[in-house]
Enzyme design. Structure first.
Site, short mmCIF file in Angstrom:
data_model
loop_
_atom_site.label_atom_id
_atom_site.label_comp_id
_atom_site.label_asym_id
_atom_site.label_seq_id
_atom_site.Cartn_x
_atom_site.Cartn_y
_atom_site.Cartn_z
N GLU A 1 -14.19 -25.01 9.30
CA GLU A 1 -13.46 -26.12 9.90
C GLU A 1 -12.20 -26.40 9.07
OE1 GLU A 1 -14.69 -30.87 10.13
OE2 GLU A 1 -15.89 -29.46 8.97
N ASP B 1 -17.97 -26.00 -9.43
CA ASP B 1 -16.58 -25.59 -9.74
C ASP B 1 -15.65 -26.73 -9.36
OD1 ASP B 1 -14.47 -24.01 -10.54
OD2 ASP B 1 -14.46 -22.73 -8.76
P1 ADP Z 1 -9.90 -19.99 -3.21
O1 ADP Z 1 -11.31 -19.57 -2.91
O2 ADP Z 1 -8.93 -18.87 -3.07
O3 ADP Z 1 -9.76 -20.70 -4.54
P2 ADP Z 1 -9.95 -22.52 -1.78
O4 ADP Z 1 -11.21 -22.55 -0.99
O5 ADP Z 1 -9.92 -23.31 -3.04
O6 ADP Z 1 -9.48 -21.03 -2.05
O7 ADP Z 1 -8.80 -23.01 -0.80
C1 ADP Z 1 -7.41 -22.97 -1.16
C2 ADP Z 1 -6.71 -24.25 -0.74
O8 ADP Z 1 -6.82 -24.42 0.68
C3 ADP Z 1 -7.37 -25.49 -1.33
O9 ADP Z 1 -6.80 -25.86 -2.54
C4 ADP Z 1 -7.15 -26.55 -0.27
O10 ADP Z 1 -5.90 -27.18 -0.45
C5 ADP Z 1 -7.11 -25.77 1.02
N1 ADP Z 1 -8.40 -25.83 1.75
C6 ADP Z 1 -9.63 -25.42 1.32
N2 ADP Z 1 -10.57 -25.59 2.26
C7 ADP Z 1 -9.93 -26.12 3.32
C8 ADP Z 1 -10.35 -26.52 4.64
N3 ADP Z 1 -11.62 -26.38 5.04
N4 ADP Z 1 -9.41 -27.03 5.47
C9 ADP Z 1 -8.13 -27.13 5.08
N5 ADP Z 1 -7.66 -26.77 3.88
C10 ADP Z 1 -8.55 -26.27 3.00
#
Ligand code: ADP
Length: 288
Positions: free
Chosen positions: A94, A197
């Site tokens: 989502e 984390d």
């Molecule tokens: P990675 O696994 O590469 O570290 P993340 O899961 O931390 O990636 O996601 C990268 C960035 O995307 C996050 O810092 C956040 O700003 C954004 N993000 C993460 N999950 C969502 C989501 N479900 N919806 C919108 N933006 C998200």
């Protein structure tokens, strides 16, 4: 930019096409995009062509576990996860729009994390291993925190760092000496459900001001390791800590043992990025 194999597989598994996509930056490990599906859903897609493609399946399990704790923390729904025949792993979830903190957001965040930490297990660990960043994280069960911390958190990362020549034998000796002192450092606490984390880049407030957590490395551990990590790179408001403490007070002296907990993320960062993180590890263990 989204690999064709991922696009195809998502279309097959969901029966919907990706109508549009827009790249999202900010992740430290994976590529990401905001995608709109033909069924109208707006999703956040992460993929990785080089890391273990099963990484995202365990990320989904972690998100499900956090969701099952039923706190007021928002956790994204997962729509699909898998790997393509070219070993590209992906996770479709989502899309949550980042908003900003409302007057009570930080306070509610602290309370909700305290509630999550009050979900206890009998032992430290988890029923499966997962990943911290893109590195494997072993979660074998242990009856006590010190054994878990040393065997599942310190030793694997320390070995990786010394094998790669990033830390030397004198540092290893300091670690050995520190292990003996851990019973005097860590207060005894029951195993808590941890995000695993939780740094400033793995939470935000959504459009209603609700704290949203993602990208976990879940396990049952000492809750102080989670709080210590929030302090390492900062980005958490004062009201968050105050309400956490009110809901689930910490034993005294936490600020003196914070650095010891943070050896784990610092070792992980040494292995992922090297350089100054190795010096920080040496700085902490030289007192032992
Ligand atoms: P990675 O696994 O590469 O570290 P993340 O899961 O931390 O990636 O996601 C990268 C960035 O995307 C996050 O810092 C956040 O700003 C954004 N993000 C993460 N999950 C969502 C989501 N479900 N919806 C919108 N933006 C998200």
């Amino acid at each position: 930019m989204i690999p064709d194999s991922v696009t195809q597989q998502i279309q097959q598994s969901l029966g919907s096409n990706i109508e549009s996509s827009q790249s999202v930056s900010g992740g430290s490990i994976n590529r990401a995009a905001k995608v709109t599906l033909s069924d109208g859903r707006t999703c956040f897609l992460k993929w990785n062509t080089t890391a273990d493609p099963h990484m995202f399946e365990v990320e989904e399990k972690g998100l499900e576990l956090l969701k099952s704790a039923n706190t007021s923390l928002r956790v994204p729904d997962v729509f699909a996860t898998g790997k393509t025949e070219t070993d590209t792993g992906y996770l479709l979830q989502e899309f949550i729009t980042e908003g900003r903190s409302e007057p009570t957001s930080a306070q509610e965040f602290g309370q909700a994390l305290a509630t999550m930490h009050q979900h206890h297990e009998d032992r430290y660990g988890l029923d499966h291993d997962n990943y911290i960043g893109k590195l494997p994280q072993s979660n074998d069960w242990h009856d006590n925190w010190i054994d878990f911390f040393v065997e599942e958190r310190m030793q694997p990362q320390l070995k990786m760092a010394t094998d790669a020549g990033k830390l030397g034998s004198s540092t290893v000796a300091r670690f050995e000496s520190m292990y003996k002192q851990l019973p005097d450092i860590f207060p005894e606490e029951p195993p808590s459900l941890l995000h695993g984390d939780l740094w400033g880049g793995n939470y935000f407030f959504d459009e209603t001001g609700q704290a949203t957590i993602y990208d976990p490395a879940v396990y049952y551990g000492h809750r102080e390791i989670e709080l210590a990590f929030t302090h390492l790179f900062g980005g958490f408001p004062r009201a968050f800590y105050d309400s956490y403490e009110e809901a689930y007070p910490l034993e005294s002296g936490f600020s003196q043992r914070k650095d010891v907990y943070n050896l784990y993320p610092l070792l992980v960062h040494t292995n992922l990025f090297g350089g100054s993180y190795a010096r920080q590890v040496e700085g902490i263990v030289k007192q032992f």
